[in-house]
Design a protein around this motif. Structure first.
Motif: not given
Ligand code: ZN
Ligand code: ADP
Ligand code: ADP
Ligand code: ZN
Length: 749
Positions: A556, A558-559, A582, A579
């Motif tokens: 993912c 983002e994280c 996800c 997160c």
């Molecule tokens: Zn994530």
């Protein structure tokens, strides 16, 4: 009783708990029972301890909270009447080379006072002078560590060469124009063309530790400098302040130096003046280095006049350590070398001597490492904690501890999704007649193995006197199931793990140390199942298999595959939150479009081992899943990270990974830790499977059912420490019956 006499929890949903509501009596001893994975820790640690910690934290300013541990709000509707919770766990005490039992138990400071007031000749007028952590008291060579790096001269010097030919091999001396080499060569102290092996004593001393003003030529220019011997220079450069070394220095030194007992104090840590100061012919090291039970008696000789009150204090604290079964340790023992069980007992004793009341103490399987002979000592301690006015919550499997509970809460009926409910609450007698696995198995005892596998070939280590061993060797019958027994401190781990396994480097130790500290490995990656699952997903969707790894292309964005992100709010505590992209799934959302038999990778990772067995047909995966199922961990999910596993679960996962090996020597250290009485037969079956596949299994155990089931038993003792270290019996289990000295024998029949 009014309601504030209970801790009350309403609708607890942590982990596998199914809206559990319960009341726990305060100021009583409550034991939580149930198979492993049933939800005991979810209540005690993830709910009670978390919420108590969180409530305590919220009483501090937001600035102070930045420095406190983080707690999350448990998933429960209501939690009432908590008090400050103290967890007494089995995490090793750790510390550094300066931390010993005497410092951590606060007993050494009492000895310091004793010697500063009554020692002859008098030394210093502060009690600090009797501390090896104080410049006044420490050995000047090792700074009070008792060990120091010693230069390996044969690695530092090529004795056959002359200085001009490059005899000095240490960093800084190996290039022709280096400052250090030029200083040596132009110092006029040496014949630069004489091989070092022909140096006389004066030349050798100068080369190693010389320290004089000399005129030298550096790049043709004359300087007056302080000439410094190579050993001296090596220590000065590699040690930063007071004996501590940087990591890069440690790497440099590894080749040229080794840790060894300090040549000045011989490991005693103190300087000569401290060691010269005596009472009744004994110095502070002589006393603190005695085994605790001997020390307790010895201190009787010190009760005279003004010394009496300090000596009473010392005896009371040493007495607590002896009472809990640590009589075989000495105050000089480094805390880093204590086992998990020993560490937990030291912590318990520390709390016992504080006078705070109204606390909640939480202990996770405190019987770990204790021989049946000594469990009653632990019981006394738990009752004492309660009688001091505290609430004591204990997670335990040992019937002898469960027996003394004021109140029992049994979780079950089984593990994971099949558990998470309260199956019984009440007294021990009630538990025995209840329809629970715990009740049923508490009464069960396995018989003595009456058809042991025959022992014909043996593997034997050489004789050893390490620690307390009395010149003994371990003789293990090949291809059998052997138990090594004996009271704590008798020498089992020393003989098996530190002597035998070092001589047989092919032996595999399977213990309870955590598998991985990081949050990126899980049961599927550890057992190799993950690689196969990725291949199946890649094949089914005709894409690269890296996409199905959250540590690689599939993460993912983002994280970065962590599943959580850290919130940095400057005015509040940092916190990890799920997160938002996800939702903890860790994968890039576009990966979720790829399916295997209708399920995406996140759905697969959330499956329990049990569900995965039905889902996968692939042979390689099935056999690996079967191994995990076999060790009773079918309630774990494929994606459950290794850092959420308990010591016992980690150990069983390690066993699962090794289960298909043949012809190995396996060493298991207390494999019943964390196991419910009903699981013990299962672990015995697993051990026998390993043996049937042609392996040799050596198990260090206190559980009598495991002992009775073995082919061969080696009993050590008779007692702990200096009164142990011998082998009392080796042979088939039934034969130990007549060994009068054996404590183990008394509990087997
Ligand atoms: Zn994530
Ligand atoms: P016990 O203490 O009785 O052995 P636990 O309370 O540790 O049981 O575990 C109950 C269930 O919750 C088990 O299925 C376990 O795998 C699961 N579990 C425990 N901790 C976590 C966690 N941090 N994340 C996900 N599942 C967890
Ligand atoms: P067991 O495994 O039977 O509990 P151990 O082998 O741990 O016994 O301990 C045997 C003896 O050796 C004890 O007196 C213990 O204090 C001592 N001992 C164990 N490890 C160390 C160590 N690292 N340093 C010094 N003494 C030790
Ligand atoms: Zn020293």
């Amino acid at each position: 009783m009014s309601n504030d006499q209970y801790i009350e929890i309403v609708n607890d949903r942590e982990n596998n708990l199914k809206n559990v509501s319960l009341k726990i009596p305060k100021n009583k001893l409550t034991v939580f029972t149930g198979v492993s994975g049933s939800g005991k820790s979810s209540i005690v640690f993830d709910t009670i301890a978390q919420e108590a910690g969180r409530q305590l934290n919220s009483t501090y300013s937001s600035y102070t909270r930045l420095f406190l541990p983080k707690y999350k709000r448990p998933d429960a509707d209501e939690i009432h009447n908590l008090s400050t919770a103290i967890i007494i766990d089995q995490k090793p005490l750790g510390g550094n080379a300066r931390s010993i039992l005497g410092t951590i138990s606060d007993i050494n400071p009492l000895f310091r006072i004793l010697f500063s007031r009554f020692g002859q000749p008098k030394y210093g007028d502060a009690s600090n002078a009797f501390s090896f952590n104080d410049p006044l008291g420490m050995c000047p060579k090792c700074d009070g560590v008792g060990r120091s790096y010693v230069l390996k001269l044969d690695k530092a010097i090529d004795y056959n060469k002359s200085l001009a030919e490059g005899a000095v091999l240490l960093p800084g001396y190996t290039t022709k124009n280096s400052y250090y080499l030029q200083t040596i060569l132009t110092s006029g102290l040496f014949d630069n063309d004489k091989p070092v092996k022909d140096f006389n004593k004066q030349e050798m001393d100068d080369l190693l530790n010389g320290n004089k003003k000399v005129k030298v030529q550096i790049k043709g220019v004359e300087h007056e400098v302080n000439y410094e011997g190579i050993e001296h220079q090596f220590y000065r450069v590699n040690f930063t302040a007071s004996g501590s070394t940087s990591d890069s220095a440690k790497k440099r030194m590894a080749k040229f130096a080794e840790m060894a007992e300090c040549a000045e104090c011989h490991g005693m840590r103190y300087n000569k003046k401290v060691l010269a100061s005596k009472i009744n012919g004994k110095n502070i090291f002589d006393l603190t280095n005695m085994q605790l039970d001997d020390l307790l008696k010895e201190m009787d000789n010190f009760k005279s006049g003004q010394m009496t009150s300090i000596v009473n204090d010392i005896q009371s604290r040493v007495g607590d350590l002896v009472d809990i079964g640590l009589d075989y340790l000495s105050l000089t023992r480094e805390t880093t070398s204590l086992s998990g069980g020993e560490s937990q007992r030291v912590k318990t004793v520390k709390y016992l001597s504080n006078s705070l009341t109204g606390l909640t103490y939480i202990l996770d399987e405190p019987s770990t490492g204790l021989h049946p002979r000594d469990v009653h000592r632990l019981n006394d301690l738990l009752l004492k904690l309660r009688d001091n006015g505290n609430t004591v919550l204990v997670v335990e499997h040992d019937p002898d501890v469960i027996k003394i509970a004021d109140h029992i809460i049994d979780l079950g009926p089984k593990a994971g999704i099949h558990g998470g409910k309260i199956t019984y609450t009440g007294t021990y007698e009630g538990l025995l007649t209840s329809d629970t696995l715990t009740g049923k198995y508490l009464k069960n005892h396995l018989p003595i193995n009456d058809s042991p596998r025959p022992a014909d070939k043996f593997i034997e280590s050489s004789k050893s006197s390490l620690h307390n061993l009395k010149n003994v060797s371990l003789r293990i019958p090949e291809g059998l199931f052997t138990v090594v027994s004996g009271v704590a401190g008798s020498g089992k781990s020393t003989l098996v793990e530190q002597v035998f396994s070092k001589e047989y480097p092919d032996s595999v130790i399977i213990d309870q140390t955590p598998l991985h500290a990081n949050s990126r490995s899980n049961s599927a990656t550890y057992t190799g199942i993950m690689a196969e699952i990725r291949k199946l997903f890649a094949k089914a969707n005709d894409v690269k298999d890296g996409l199905f790894s959250y540590n690689s292309d599939g993460a993912c964005p983002e994280c970065n595959g962590k599943g959580t992100i850290e919130m940095n709010l400057s005015f509040m505590e940092n916190s990890e939150i799920e997160c938002p992209i996800c939702h903890g799934g860790r994968y890039d959302l576009k990966v979720l479009d790829y399916k295997l038999k209708g399920k995406n990778i996140v759905e697969v990772m959330n499956m329990t081992i049990e569900e995965a067995v039905d889902f996968f047909e692939d042979k390689k995966i099935s056999s690996k899943l079967a191994s995990i199922q076999n060790v009773g961990l079918d309630y774990l999910s494929l994606g459950q990270t290794l850092n959420t596993l308990s010591g016992g679960e980690s150990q069983r996962l390690k066993i699962a990974k090794e289960l298909n090996k043949k012809g190995n020597v396996f060493i298991l250290d207390e494999p019943t830790t964390g196991l419910h009485v009903s699981d013990i037969e299962n672990i015995i079956r697993i051990i026998n499977d390993l043996v049937d596949k042609g392996n040799t299994v050596v198990v260090i155990e206190h559980n009598t059912d495991v002992m009775r089931s073995a082919d061969w038993i080696i009993d050590m003792g008779p007692d702990g420490g200096s009164r142990g270290g011998s082998i009392l019996y080796e042979g088939v289990v039934s034969g130990i019956k007549d060994v009068a000295k054996s404590y183990t024998a008394k509990y087997l029949f």
